[in-house]
Enzyme design. Structure first.
Site, PDB file in Angstrom:
ATOM      1  CG  LEU A  85      29.347  42.459  19.559  1.00  0.00           C
ATOM      2  CD1 LEU A  85      28.369  42.977  17.955  1.00  0.00           C
ATOM      3  CD2 LEU A  85      29.449  43.153  20.568  1.00  0.00           C
TER       4      LEU A  85
ATOM      5  CG  ASP B 168      38.914  37.206  13.652  1.00  0.00           C
ATOM      6  OD1 ASP B 168      40.003  37.593  14.392  1.00  0.00           O
ATOM      7  OD2 ASP B 168      38.474  36.622  12.876  1.00  0.00           O
ATOM      8  CG  HIS B 169      32.393  40.909  14.659  1.00  0.00           C
ATOM      9  ND1 HIS B 169      30.812  41.517  15.544  1.00  0.00           N
ATOM     10  CD2 HIS B 169      31.601  42.052  13.791  1.00  0.00           C
ATOM     11  CE1 HIS B 169      30.353  42.277  15.533  1.00  0.00           C
ATOM     12  NE2 HIS B 169      30.605  42.695  14.070  1.00  0.00           N
ATOM     13  CG  PHE B 170      34.587  43.796  17.833  1.00  0.00           C
ATOM     14  CD1 PHE B 170      35.454  44.637  16.541  1.00  0.00           C
ATOM     15  CD2 PHE B 170      32.687  44.131  18.025  1.00  0.00           C
ATOM     16  CE1 PHE B 170      34.654  45.432  15.561  1.00  0.00           C
ATOM     17  CE2 PHE B 170      32.474  44.700  17.288  1.00  0.00           C
ATOM     18  CZ  PHE B 170      32.807  44.919  15.977  1.00  0.00           C
TER      19      PHE B 170
ATOM     20  CG  MET C  74      31.165  33.975  17.318  1.00  0.00           C
ATOM     21  SD  MET C  74      29.756  35.931  18.297  1.00  0.00           S
ATOM     22  CE  MET C  74      28.890  35.016  18.054  1.00  0.00           C
TER      23      MET C  74
END
Lengths: 166, 128
Positions: free
Chosen positions: A40, A33-35, A31
């Site tokens: 999310l 790095d996303h984003f 999570m």
């Protein structure tokens, strides 16, 4: 070690349907790095949760005597993003089951709202079809215990499921 | 008994759903593997969808007789022999095997089955 992508089953009716939950947490590293700054849950990982829910339902229905492998994802649609703090409910039902494969319908909901839906097609592989050994019984039972399958599981007549004696 | 065109439309819908192809790609002469990109796992998916769409039962090996193609009795040096061709004709009366007979390499077989063969197969099942 197994990759646990559902937290437990709330309902499990052998050979028919099952409901599992997953709590989405910012503690999950992907999570971060996303984003960055707007975490999310990737919908590809929602499919993984759907596949674990339906896959265990199918594997139990065929008495774990073949390896259940996700072969196709059809008609996957997602309506909004799941975010940290959400509880995702996966509801899976078996549409068709044959020795060599099965077709399941799975939905994901958050707060009672339909988040995603897909049809999942599983191939059932036998030892010799690229499967050297199906599973280590202890490891599988531990997984099923984590999932509370034998706490909530029932057969079609409503009788509790017996924990296997492997 | 539905008409040939009604059967074709339902077969087309099953193939569009199972293979993710466009409506206009599913012509009667399109080959399942070469033109529509069907892989082995797709055939099981297609069987599920045809059974549901038409209310029929399709036993394993009836639509795609893999046992003939893997039998040492029917395959010699990677090619289906005369006995194998005869067996395929008995097992697959719905399929036009003319092209395959010209070069009966087992590898070529995957490209033999067409959409029209599927339609004929369903017609045969519904008539029986």
């Amino acid at each position: 070690m197994r990759w646990f992508w559902i937290d437990r089953f709330d309902e499990f009716v052998r050979g028919k349907h099952a409901t599992a939950v997953k709590n989405v947490s910012l503690a999950e590293e992907h999570m971060h790095d996303h984003f960055p700054g707007a975490a999310l849950m990737p919908n590809s990982l929602i499919v993984e949760g759907m596949a674990q829910t339906a896959g265990l339902l199918v594997a139990d229905a065929i008495e774990f005597n073949r390896r259940v492998v996700l072969a196709k994802v059809a008609g996957a649609e997602f309506h909004f993003d799941a975010v940290p703090g959400d509880t995702i409910r996966f509801e899976a039902s078996i549409l068709d089951l044959k020795p060599a494969g099965s077709l399941c319908k799975v939905t994901s909901t958050v707060g009672g709202k339909l988040q995603g839906e897909a049809e999942l097609f599983f191939a059932h592989l036998e030892p010799g079809e690229g499967v050297p050994k199906l599973f280590e019984p202890d490891e599988l039972l531990q997984w099923l215990d984590h999932m509370h399958i034998y706490d909530v599981g029932r057969d079609e007549a409503g009788r509790p499921l017996a924990r296997p004696d492997w | 008994m539905p008409s040939r065109d009604e059967i074709f439309e339902k077969v087309k819908a099953a193939l569009v759903d199972a293979l993710g192809v466009d409506d206009d790609e599913v012509s009667p002469e399109a080959t399942m593997v070469g033109d529509l990109g069907a892989e082995s796992i797709d055939f099981l998916d297609i069987v599920f969808r045809l059974e549901k769409a038409f209310g029929i039962k399709i036993p394993r090996g009836e639509l795609f007789p893999e046992d003939v193609l893997s039998s040492s009795e029917y395959v010699t040096n990677g090619k289906v022999n005369a006995a194998g061709i005869a067996a395929l004709k008995v097992r697959m009366p719905f399929a036009d095997l003319t092209k395959f007979e010209a070069n009966p390499s087992v590898q070529n077989f995957a490209n033999t089955l067409t959409v029209e063969d599927m339609v004929r197969y369903v017609q045969g099942k519904l008539a029986s």
